[in-house]
Design a protein around this motif. Sequence first.
Motif, PDB file in Angstrom:
ATOM      1  N   GLN A 176       0.828  -1.212   0.000  1.00 38.40           N
ATOM      2  CA  GLN A 176       0.000   0.000   0.000  1.00 38.40           C
ATOM      3  C   GLN A 176       0.861   1.260   0.000  1.00 38.40           C
ATOM      4  OE1 GLN A 176      -2.212  -1.012   3.558  1.00 38.40           O
ATOM      5  NE2 GLN A 176      -4.027  -1.602   2.403  1.00 38.40           N
ATOM      6  N   VAL A 177       1.878   1.277   0.863  1.00 36.97           N
ATOM      7  CA  VAL A 177       2.774   2.437   0.933  1.00 36.97           C
ATOM      8  C   VAL A 177       3.490   2.640  -0.394  1.00 36.97           C
ATOM      9  CG1 VAL A 177       4.887   3.318   2.010  1.00 36.97           C
ATOM     10  CG2 VAL A 177       3.091   2.319   3.427  1.00 36.97           C
ATOM     11  N   SER A 178       3.938   1.566  -0.997  1.00 35.69           N
ATOM     12  CA  SER A 178       4.694   1.673  -2.244  1.00 35.69           C
ATOM     13  C   SER A 178       3.823   2.142  -3.401  1.00 35.69           C
ATOM     14  CB  SER A 178       5.339   0.332  -2.586  1.00 35.69           C
ATOM     15  OG  SER A 178       6.260  -0.029  -1.578  1.00 35.69           O
ATOM     16  N   ARG A 179       2.581   1.656  -3.475  1.00 39.25           N
ATOM     17  CA  ARG A 179       1.665   2.115  -4.514  1.00 39.25           C
ATOM     18  C   ARG A 179       1.411   3.608  -4.387  1.00 39.25           C
ATOM     19  NH1 ARG A 179       1.115  -1.207  -8.881  1.00 39.25           N
ATOM     20  NH2 ARG A 179       0.655  -3.346  -8.227  1.00 39.25           N
ATOM     21  N   MET A 180       1.174   4.055  -3.167  1.00 39.67           N
ATOM     22  CA  MET A 180       0.904   5.461  -2.919  1.00 39.67           C
ATOM     23  C   MET A 180       2.095   6.325  -3.323  1.00 39.67           C
ATOM     24  SD  MET A 180      -0.112   7.117   0.767  1.00 39.67           S
ATOM     25  CE  MET A 180       1.429   6.518   1.495  1.00 39.67           C
ATOM     26  N   ASN A 181       3.294   5.889  -2.951  1.00 34.55           N
ATOM     27  CA  ASN A 181       4.488   6.670  -3.277  1.00 34.55           C
ATOM     28  C   ASN A 181       4.864   6.560  -4.746  1.00 34.55           C
ATOM     29  OD1 ASN A 181       5.363   8.000  -0.812  1.00 34.55           O
ATOM     30  ND2 ASN A 181       5.602   5.949   0.014  1.00 34.55           N
ATOM     31  N   ALA A 182       4.579   5.437  -5.373  1.00 31.52           N
ATOM     32  CA  ALA A 182       4.822   5.315  -6.813  1.00 31.52           C
ATOM     33  C   ALA A 182       3.976   6.337  -7.565  1.00 31.52           C
ATOM     34  CB  ALA A 182       4.507   3.900  -7.289  1.00 31.52           C
ATOM     35  N   ASP A 183       2.732   6.521  -7.143  1.00 34.04           N
ATOM     36  CA  ASP A 183       1.870   7.521  -7.784  1.00 34.04           C
ATOM     37  C   ASP A 183       2.456   8.917  -7.620  1.00 34.04           C
ATOM     38  OD1 ASP A 183       0.084   5.579  -8.587  1.00 34.04           O
ATOM     39  OD2 ASP A 183      -1.296   5.885  -6.904  1.00 34.04           O
ATOM     40  N   LYS A 184       2.988   9.229  -6.434  1.00 34.19           N
ATOM     41  CA  LYS A 184       3.601  10.542  -6.205  1.00 34.19           C
ATOM     42  C   LYS A 184       4.805  10.751  -7.111  1.00 34.19           C
ATOM     43  CE  LYS A 184       4.373  11.679  -1.911  1.00 34.19           C
ATOM     44  NZ  LYS A 184       4.731  11.546  -0.463  1.00 34.19           N
ATOM     45  N   VAL A 185       5.627   9.736  -7.238  1.00 32.89           N
ATOM     46  CA  VAL A 185       6.827   9.845  -8.072  1.00 32.89           C
ATOM     47  C   VAL A 185       6.449   9.981  -9.544  1.00 32.89           C
ATOM     48  CG1 VAL A 185       8.897   8.618  -8.853  1.00 32.89           C
ATOM     49  CG2 VAL A 185       8.283   8.609  -6.424  1.00 32.89           C
ATOM     50  N   ILE A 186       5.487   9.195  -9.982  1.00 36.95           N
ATOM     51  CA  ILE A 186       5.058   9.252 -11.385  1.00 36.95           C
ATOM     52  C   ILE A 186       4.499  10.630 -11.718  1.00 36.95           C
ATOM     53  CG2 ILE A 186       3.358   8.352 -13.021  1.00 36.95           C
ATOM     54  CD1 ILE A 186       3.755   5.597 -11.637  1.00 36.95           C
ATOM     55  N   ASN A 187       3.716  11.181 -10.814  1.00 36.39           N
ATOM     56  CA  ASN A 187       3.154  12.516 -11.044  1.00 36.39           C
ATOM     57  C   ASN A 187       4.234  13.585 -11.109  1.00 36.39           C
ATOM     58  OD1 ASN A 187       0.504  11.602 -11.117  1.00 36.39           O
ATOM     59  ND2 ASN A 187       0.175  11.890  -8.918  1.00 36.39           N
ATOM     60  N   ALA A 188       5.335  13.368 -10.364  1.00 37.11           N
ATOM     61  CA  ALA A 188       6.423  14.351 -10.349  1.00 37.11           C
ATOM     62  C   ALA A 188       7.374  14.176 -11.529  1.00 37.11           C
ATOM     63  CB  ALA A 188       7.210  14.246  -9.041  1.00 37.11           C
ATOM     64  N   ALA A 189       7.287  13.059 -12.223  1.00 36.79           N
ATOM     65  CA  ALA A 189       8.258  12.760 -13.285  1.00 36.79           C
ATOM     66  C   ALA A 189       8.143  13.699 -14.464  1.00 36.79           C
ATOM     67  CB  ALA A 189       8.099  11.310 -13.739  1.00 36.79           C
ATOM     68  N   SER A 190       6.956  14.210 -14.749  1.00 30.07           N
ATOM     69  CA  SER A 190       6.746  15.218 -15.809  1.00 30.07           C
ATOM     70  C   SER A 190       7.397  14.834 -17.136  1.00 30.07           C
ATOM     71  CB  SER A 190       7.269  16.592 -15.347  1.00 30.07           C
ATOM     72  OG  SER A 190       6.618  17.008 -14.171  1.00 30.07           O
ATOM     73  N   GLY A 191       7.123  13.636 -17.574  1.00 34.14           N
ATOM     74  CA  GLY A 191       7.626  13.209 -18.875  1.00 34.14           C
ATOM     75  C   GLY A 191       8.982  12.540 -18.856  1.00 34.14           C
ATOM     76  N   ASP A 273      20.365  12.329 -16.224  1.00 30.28           N
ATOM     77  CA  ASP A 273      19.113  12.909 -16.696  1.00 30.28           C
ATOM     78  C   ASP A 273      17.953  12.057 -16.184  1.00 30.28           C
ATOM     79  OD1 ASP A 273      17.206  14.372 -18.051  1.00 30.28           O
ATOM     80  OD2 ASP A 273      17.438  13.232 -19.913  1.00 30.28           O
ATOM     81  N   GLY A 274      17.166  12.596 -15.269  1.00 28.88           N
ATOM     82  CA  GLY A 274      16.035  11.859 -14.723  1.00 28.88           C
ATOM     83  C   GLY A 274      15.572  12.478 -13.421  1.00 28.88           C
ATOM     84  N   LEU A 275      14.417  12.027 -12.943  1.00 26.58           N
ATOM     85  CA  LEU A 275      13.902  12.476 -11.653  1.00 26.58           C
ATOM     86  C   LEU A 275      14.685  11.789 -10.548  1.00 26.58           C
ATOM     87  CD1 LEU A 275      11.523  14.132 -10.302  1.00 26.58           C
ATOM     88  CD2 LEU A 275      10.400  11.899 -10.038  1.00 26.58           C
ATOM     89  N   ASP A 298      15.389  15.765  -6.154  1.00 28.11           N
ATOM     90  CA  ASP A 298      14.155  16.475  -6.457  1.00 28.11           C
ATOM     91  C   ASP A 298      13.078  16.315  -5.386  1.00 28.11           C
ATOM     92  OD1 ASP A 298      14.847  17.449  -9.158  1.00 28.11           O
ATOM     93  OD2 ASP A 298      14.944  15.314  -9.645  1.00 28.11           O
ATOM     94  N   MET A 299      13.051  15.195  -4.704  1.00 22.36           N
ATOM     95  CA  MET A 299      11.992  14.948  -3.736  1.00 22.36           C
ATOM     96  C   MET A 299      12.396  13.785  -2.842  1.00 22.36           C
ATOM     97  SD  MET A 299       9.205  13.006  -6.232  1.00 22.36           S
ATOM     98  CE  MET A 299       8.026  12.707  -4.909  1.00 22.36           C
ATOM     99  N   ALA A 300      11.580  13.523  -1.819  1.00 22.37           N
ATOM    100  CA  ALA A 300      11.836  12.396  -0.917  1.00 22.37           C
ATOM    101  C   ALA A 300      10.526  11.695  -0.603  1.00 22.37           C
ATOM    102  CB  ALA A 300      12.496  12.870   0.372  1.00 22.37           C
TER     103      ALA A 300
END
Length: 395
Positions: A176-191, A273-275, A298-300
């Motif tokens: 559950q924690v990993s799914r939630m954080n994967a969504d945060k990372v994906i949203n921050a990836a911006s392409g 080159d990457g998030l 970029d984030m934690a």
Amino acid sequence: MRYVIYGLPCAGKDYLLSRMPFLQHIKGSEWLNTQSDNRFRELSKEEQDDLRRQFIRYVNGIGTGNVIVDGHYAFPEGDGYRQAFTDSDGDCYDVFVYLDTPMDIIHERIQSSDKNAIYSHLTISELQAWRDHEVSELFGEVLRRGKEFILLDNDVESIIRFMKGLADGSVLTAPQVSRMNADKVINAASGKRRIVLSDGDKTLTVEDLTKSVSIPEELKVHKAFQGDRYTTYQFWKVRQPYASLNDLDDRYAPALSNVHFDKSILDDLSKVDGLKVIVTAGLEDLWSKAAVLSGVMDMAVGSKANGLDNMSQLGKAYLCRYLKDAGFEVIALGDNMVDYYMLMEANKGYVIAHVKKNASLQNTVQAGTKLKQPAYNQIKFEGVEEVDSIHEDIE
């Protein structure tokens, strides 16, 4: 959710389960014996496995709610072990729990147990070997299936509070924690299609930044991780003291003002080159501030101070897996066994040694690994391939 709890004979599962009325307890052994007219041990392995599969169908038919089953993973046989665990077990349960009671306690209890007299000849070292086999094999089965694995100690009151949190959903599992954080990372990836996941403490920094945060000595939970126990339960337990403090920002300030980043690692990652994401089993809000100070990350993502969301060993691995499944190239860095499975899940993983080189990780990688390490790092893990730099190696 469906839970299953394992442990050696006389580990104390029955007593523990009697203290958990919030979980519906199904007695696996009792069901198997009833169905076999109390002749289960006399059946052939094929007949036993068939009956176990029938039991799983019974468990799956119970419906919704929190159900816990007491099970057996393996039994000593000859020079090895006969596995009771089946693929049906692996597919049925969401959370796999192992009650890791100290071997001297188990040994003493077995000596006075009529029910388990068959094991009374086993020495403490033989019981330890049995336990090690079960934990290692069960962890591998759970990791492969992407589910939760929990190692419990003998702190009954803490266990009950933790399990109640899992049951009511206030404490999240590793998936559950990993799914939630994967969504945060994906949203921050911006392409961006490449993501760097780096541990924080002693990978990006010289010191353990999380431990640098001052908390009262009487609130500290000592030895929670002893024996390389890095499951959600251990991280929940060590987070409890922080949940009682209302001045964490004030406590963070001195640690952040004295943090020493590994400039060589940061310089290397700045050319990738990457998030760039710090994945910490430490405190997420502390490391979010440190990410800004680094000038590179970029984030934690990590554990919450209230202990409800924890980035465990499996959590790090699953985060990496989910990002790969979403089509990202994942590069991972870490310094100890909490990070190992994340590094192994990554497209490319790099171990970062420090002065207090992690002995468990050294033993693991020396046995053979696909992982690499930067040659510029002054301290090295033996038996690990060196590369001039991470950014050059991934291009």
